[in-house]
Design a protein around this motif. Structure first.
Motif, short mmCIF file in Angstrom:
data_model
loop_
_atom_site.label_atom_id
_atom_site.label_comp_id
_atom_site.label_asym_id
_atom_site.label_seq_id
_atom_site.Cartn_x
_atom_site.Cartn_y
_atom_site.Cartn_z
N CYS A 16 0.81 -1.22 0.00
CA CYS A 16 0.00 0.00 0.00
C CYS A 16 0.84 1.27 0.00
CB CYS A 16 -0.92 0.03 1.23
SG CYS A 16 -2.24 -1.18 1.16
N THR A 32 -10.43 6.46 -0.76
CA THR A 32 -11.20 5.28 -0.38
C THR A 32 -11.41 4.37 -1.59
OG1 THR A 32 -12.31 6.52 1.36
CG2 THR A 32 -13.34 4.46 0.66
N GLU A 33 -11.78 4.97 -2.71
CA GLU A 33 -12.01 4.20 -3.94
C GLU A 33 -10.74 3.48 -4.38
OE1 GLU A 33 -12.93 5.26 -8.57
OE2 GLU A 33 -13.98 6.43 -7.04
N GLU A 34 -9.60 4.17 -4.36
CA GLU A 34 -8.34 3.56 -4.75
C GLU A 34 -7.92 2.47 -3.77
OE1 GLU A 34 -5.09 5.87 -6.02
OE2 GLU A 34 -6.29 7.06 -7.42
N ILE A 36 -9.94 0.57 -1.94
CA ILE A 36 -10.80 -0.60 -2.18
C ILE A 36 -10.35 -1.34 -3.44
CG2 ILE A 36 -13.14 -1.31 -2.82
CD1 ILE A 36 -14.12 0.92 -0.86
N THR A 37 -9.99 -0.60 -4.47
CA THR A 37 -9.49 -1.22 -5.69
C THR A 37 -8.20 -1.99 -5.42
OG1 THR A 37 -10.46 0.51 -7.05
CG2 THR A 37 -8.68 -0.78 -8.06
N VAL A 39 -7.11 -3.25 -2.54
CA VAL A 39 -7.38 -4.41 -1.70
C VAL A 39 -8.07 -5.51 -2.49
CG1 VAL A 39 -8.72 -5.22 0.30
CG2 VAL A 39 -7.41 -3.11 0.45
N SER A 40 -9.00 -5.14 -3.35
CA SER A 40 -9.73 -6.16 -4.10
C SER A 40 -8.85 -6.89 -5.11
CB SER A 40 -10.94 -5.55 -4.80
OG SER A 40 -10.54 -4.63 -5.78
N HIS A 41 -7.72 -6.30 -5.48
CA HIS A 41 -6.80 -6.95 -6.41
C HIS A 41 -5.54 -7.49 -5.73
CE1 HIS A 41 -9.24 -4.45 -9.15
NE2 HIS A 41 -9.09 -5.49 -9.95
N LYS A 43 -2.95 -9.78 -3.68
CA LYS A 43 -2.69 -11.20 -3.49
C LYS A 43 -2.53 -11.46 -1.99
CE LYS A 43 -0.28 -12.14 -7.79
NZ LYS A 43 0.97 -12.60 -8.39
N THR A 44 -3.01 -12.59 -1.55
CA THR A 44 -2.78 -12.99 -0.16
C THR A 44 -1.90 -14.23 -0.16
OG1 THR A 44 -4.78 -14.32 -0.10
CG2 THR A 44 -4.97 -12.05 0.65
#
Length: 151
Positions: A16, A32-34, A36-37, A39-41, A43-44
């Protein structure tokens, strides 16, 4: 498990960092939008490993053992909910330090009575709650591990 979660969180924070450097120029909603984007992409990486009675463990450590001390049959009605909720409770014993993959804190292994950086090993571990809890060696925890070695 706690260490695996900590390491996953550290990798997440590192990933991040580019977002954080640009955040001063962005509005809150855009940040916030960036976020969320990102986090949604993301890798874990599962850093945990399975333990059972066949896991290799150094002979200086206790063998792995696990037993249920409460079963579903034992716990129905515990919460006064007309026997809807049940759970199990287990007791496990093992030493994860000398079996399977590990990421050690800098104070895990000593030589000639000293830990990394010349810290007195006996003083650093004289509080059985963990290394550095006495105040000596508190900088040897994984949260102080050099970030450049995590890559």
């Amino acid at each position: 498990m706690k260490l695996a979660m900590l390491m996953s969180f550290m990798f997440f924070l590192i990933s991040c960092s580019s977002l954080a450097t640009n955040s001063k120029e962005l509005s809150k909603s855009k940040q916030t939008e960036e976020f969320i984007t990102l986090v949604s992409h993301a890798k874990t990486y599962d850093l945990s490993h399975n333990w059972d009675e066949n896991s290799p463990i150094a002979s200086v450590n206790p063998k792995y053992s696990m037993a249920l001390n409460a079963t579903h049959a034992d716990t129905r009605g515990t919460f006064g909910d007309n026997n809807q909720l049940s759970f199990t409770s287990e007791i496990m014993q093992w030493s994860g330090h000398h079996g399977g993959p590990t990421i050690d804190a800098l104070g895990h292994i000593g030589r000639d009575g000293l830990l990394y950086g010349g810290v007195d090993a006996a003083q650093a571990t004289n509080d059985r709650r963990g290394i550095g809890r006495s105040g000596v060696g508190s900088d040897l925890g994984i949260d102080h591990y050099p970030v450049n070695l995590l890559y």
